[in-house]
Design an enzyme around this catalytic site. Structure first.
Site, mmCIF file in Angstrom:
data_model
loop_
_atom_site.group_PDB
_atom_site.id
_atom_site.type_symbol
_atom_site.label_atom_id
_atom_site.label_comp_id
_atom_site.label_asym_id
_atom_site.label_seq_id
_atom_site.Cartn_x
_atom_site.Cartn_y
_atom_site.Cartn_z
ATOM 1 N N SER A 141 5.808 -32.653 -5.136
ATOM 2 C CA SER A 141 4.459 -32.279 -5.015
ATOM 3 C C SER A 141 4.510 -31.430 -6.550
ATOM 4 O O SER A 141 5.139 -30.865 -6.904
ATOM 5 C CB SER A 141 4.128 -31.139 -3.860
ATOM 6 O OG SER A 141 2.875 -30.576 -4.026
ATOM 7 N N TYR A 154 5.883 -23.786 1.068
ATOM 8 C CA TYR A 154 5.767 -25.102 0.865
ATOM 9 C C TYR A 154 6.152 -25.258 -0.624
ATOM 10 O O TYR A 154 7.052 -26.472 -0.902
ATOM 11 C CB TYR A 154 4.521 -25.777 1.023
ATOM 12 C CG TYR A 154 4.131 -26.999 0.595
ATOM 13 C CD1 TYR A 154 4.517 -28.147 1.544
ATOM 14 C CD2 TYR A 154 3.238 -27.257 -0.346
ATOM 15 C CE1 TYR A 154 4.394 -29.371 1.148
ATOM 16 C CE2 TYR A 154 3.164 -28.960 -0.611
ATOM 17 C CZ TYR A 154 3.610 -29.600 -0.086
ATOM 18 O OH TYR A 154 3.465 -31.252 -0.352
#
Length: 266
Positions: A141, A154
């Site tokens: 990501s 995350y």
């Protein structure tokens, strides 16, 4: 063992990015092993891909947060010599401040985004090396290089995916095994619509959200072009080149046994 067709394994395949990877790889002539939690979704996708592309599709219903389910997928990766591609796509986000998060939410992100990805890569790699052929695609990501007030866990897990993949790329540089890491920005998937992440899709500016189809197609072009690190939404490639060069220079600057002058007492 030789086979007339090769197999691609896609985790998190029941929807979104994983389902698009499954479709695109089937269109490229791969048979498929699809891994996800939702049996009904996998069955529907399996039938569609078989009909559309003539692919042989095997379904593995598995929750990759669970030890026993990860072990079942590991066994397939370790023992099926037809497997040529592994797409480590399974993952999820809980976007909220750590103090407002449960330990279970944090642990689940680590289990799925980090532990299962590492274990499945371990499982598939010996076969790839023995055949001197194979492709591993790890989905990270853009938050691997940027943390938000709601993304500490995350971002940490995706930073691991980036660092893990870069190290693995160096290890495998002189082999026939290719490893790509893909860093999507906001992508339109069911995670947002289900509210799983804690941030609804409606909270994002529409012009910043890429479709899963465009994301995967861009990532596959990057793979075809031999990219090790693919940023599907970044138009100026030099930004990554400069960033990576600065990272290398910073690391080189650490290689001294002498404290920096600002840390030395007068």
């Amino acid at each position: 063992m030789s086979t007339s067709r090769k197999t691609a394994v896609v985790t998190g395949a029941s929807s979104g990015i994983g389902a698009v990877y499954a479709d695109r790889l089937a269109a490229r002539g791969y048979d498929l092993i699809l891994v996800a939690r939702r049996a009904d979704r996998l069955a529907a996708l399996s039938g569609k891909l078989s009909e559309t592309h003539g692919a042989k599709v095997q379904v593995l219903v598995a929750d990759l947060e669970k030890e026993t389910d990860v072990a079942r997928v590991e066994a397939v990766l370790a023992n099926d010599a037809s497997v040529q591609v592994l797409v480590n796509n399974a993952g999820f986000a809980r976007l909220r401040p750590l103090a407002q998060s449960s330990l279970n939410d944090s642990s689940s992100q680590v289990a799925l985004n980090v532990t299962s990805l590492t274990r499945l890569t371990h499982a598939v790699l010996p076969g790839f090396l023995s055949r001197n052929d194979g492709v591993i695609i790890n989905i990270a990501s853009v938050l691997a290089v940027h943390s938000l007030p709601v993304s500490s866990v995350y971002s940490g897990t995706k930073a691991y995916v980036l660092a893990f993949t870069r190290g693995l790329q160096d290890e495998l540089a002189n082999t026939g095994v290719k490893v790509q890491v893909v860093l999507p920005a906001s992508t339109a998937t069911e995670i947002w619509s289900e509210g799983v992440s804690g941030v609804p899709l409606s909270a994002l500016r529409p012009e910043t959200v890429m479709s899963a189809e465009n994301m995967v197609d861009a990532a596959l072009v990057g793979l075809d072009n031999g990219e090790a690190v693919t940023w599907p939404s970044v138009a100026d490639e030099s930004l990554w080149t400069k960033y990576d060069a600065a990272r290398s220079a910073l690391f080189a600057a650490t290689q001294t046994g002498t404290p920096a002058p600002r840390y030395q007492k007068a």
